[in-house]
Design an enzyme around this catalytic site. Structure first.
Site, mmCIF file in Angstrom:
data_model
loop_
_atom_site.group_PDB
_atom_site.id
_atom_site.type_symbol
_atom_site.label_atom_id
_atom_site.label_comp_id
_atom_site.label_asym_id
_atom_site.label_seq_id
_atom_site.Cartn_x
_atom_site.Cartn_y
_atom_site.Cartn_z
ATOM 1 N N HIS A 68 -8.115 -4.624 -0.950
ATOM 2 C CA HIS A 68 -6.826 -3.985 -0.637
ATOM 3 C C HIS A 68 -5.989 -4.845 0.320
ATOM 4 O O HIS A 68 -4.767 -4.717 0.360
ATOM 5 C CB HIS A 68 -7.085 -2.603 -0.029
ATOM 6 C CG HIS A 68 -5.904 -1.686 -0.101
ATOM 7 N ND1 HIS A 68 -5.402 -1.206 -1.287
ATOM 8 C CD2 HIS A 68 -5.104 -1.175 0.877
ATOM 9 C CE1 HIS A 68 -4.352 -0.423 -1.041
ATOM 10 N NE2 HIS A 68 -4.157 -0.402 0.265
ATOM 11 N N SER A 84 0.837 -1.200 0.000
ATOM 12 C CA SER A 84 0.000 0.000 0.000
ATOM 13 C C SER A 84 0.878 1.259 0.000
ATOM 14 O O SER A 84 1.611 1.471 -0.964
ATOM 15 C CB SER A 84 -0.946 -0.073 1.208
ATOM 16 O OG SER A 84 -1.922 0.917 1.133
ATOM 17 N N ASP A 133 -10.154 -3.916 -5.346
ATOM 18 C CA ASP A 133 -9.538 -2.961 -4.395
ATOM 19 C C ASP A 133 -10.291 -1.637 -4.452
ATOM 20 O O ASP A 133 -10.334 -0.996 -5.507
ATOM 21 C CB ASP A 133 -8.063 -2.775 -4.795
ATOM 22 C CG ASP A 133 -7.271 -1.992 -3.757
ATOM 23 O OD1 ASP A 133 -7.868 -1.175 -3.043
ATOM 24 O OD2 ASP A 133 -6.052 -2.209 -3.684
HETATM 25 C C1 MLT Z 1 -1.411 5.999 -0.172
HETATM 26 O O1 MLT Z 1 -1.774 6.999 0.406
HETATM 27 O O2 MLT Z 1 -0.222 5.692 -0.327
HETATM 28 C C2 MLT Z 1 -2.477 5.116 -0.721
HETATM 29 O O3 MLT Z 1 -3.688 5.782 -0.687
HETATM 30 C C3 MLT Z 1 -2.548 3.834 0.013
HETATM 31 C C4 MLT Z 1 -2.844 4.038 1.466
HETATM 32 O O4 MLT Z 1 -1.938 4.283 2.221
HETATM 33 O O5 MLT Z 1 -4.015 3.918 1.855
#
Ligand code: MLT
Length: 204
Positions: free
Chosen positions: A187, A106, A156
């Site tokens: 996700h 992520s 996701d």
């Molecule tokens: C981010 O901010 O890098 C993406 O939205 C993934 C997350 O951290 O939720």
């Protein structure tokens, strides 16, 4: 001014010199301990280097600031990426380790994608779990010899399928050797991610 490159981190020395070190990059709200069990599972015997992101969003560590979900503060992303690159170089010299392969989830996968694009050659490769395109206009990079594994979730809610396709295309166009699997998942990670990452790392 640049933030300190002295990231809070864990370093676990490896026991198998044939394995490249693994750089573990956690998701939003994680820390340097989060991905250690995953790292040990997918890369047994590898050295593990696991920094904590230096940005706090409502108390949750991240690797760079965002303006809203999926909308990044790109100036901050560039600066934090360069700080992380300096930390990696420093850790390599300090611990005498080779170029690491990143394993990011992520937010950690997004900063790993940014490392690939801004610092070609720094990483031997990267496993990007639920990553997005990090820049509206990604910088041109030469990534011949770099390997990337993209594991996206077809359901996701944070990363649209077209976005992960685009990231795979950008890395491929830069010359990286890319494997992309769109898994029937959201996700969150599953055993499928573990198995695919383990097999990909074993074949590096
Ligand atoms: C981010 O901010 O890098 C993406 O939205 C993934 C997350 O951290 O939720």
């Amino acid at each position: 001014m640049s933030a300190t490159t002295d990231f809070i981190h864990v370093f676990e020395p490896g026991t198998d010199p044939a394995r490249p070190p693994v750089l573990l990059l956690h998701g939003t709200g994680g820390n340097e301990s989060d991905l250690l069990p995953l790292g040990r599972m997918v890369a047994p015997g590898a050295a593990l280097l696991s920094p904590r992101g230096q940005v706090l969003e409502n108390g949750m560590p991240r690797f760079f600031r965002r303006l809203s979900e999926g909308v990044f503060d790109e100036d901050d992303l560039r600066r934090r990426t360069d700080d992380l690159a300096a930390f990696i170089r420093d850790a390599q010299a300090r611990h005498g380790i080779a170029a690491p392969v990143a394993l990011g989830f992520s937010n950690g996968a997004n900063v790993a994608a940014s490392l690939l694009l801004r610092h070609p050659g720094l990483l031997r490769g990267a496993a990007l779990l639920r990553a997005m395109v990090p820049y509206a206009e990604p910088p041109a990079a030469r990534l011949e010899g770099t390997k990337a594994l993209l594991l996206s979730g077809a359901a996701d809610p944070i990363v649209p399928a077209a976005n992960s396709e685009r990231l795979a295309g950008i890395l491929q166009a830069a010359g990286a050797s890319v494997k992309h699997h769109a898994l029937p998942l959201g996700h969150g990670l599953s055993q499928m991610d573990v198995a695919l990452t383990r097999d990909w790392l074993a074949a590096l």
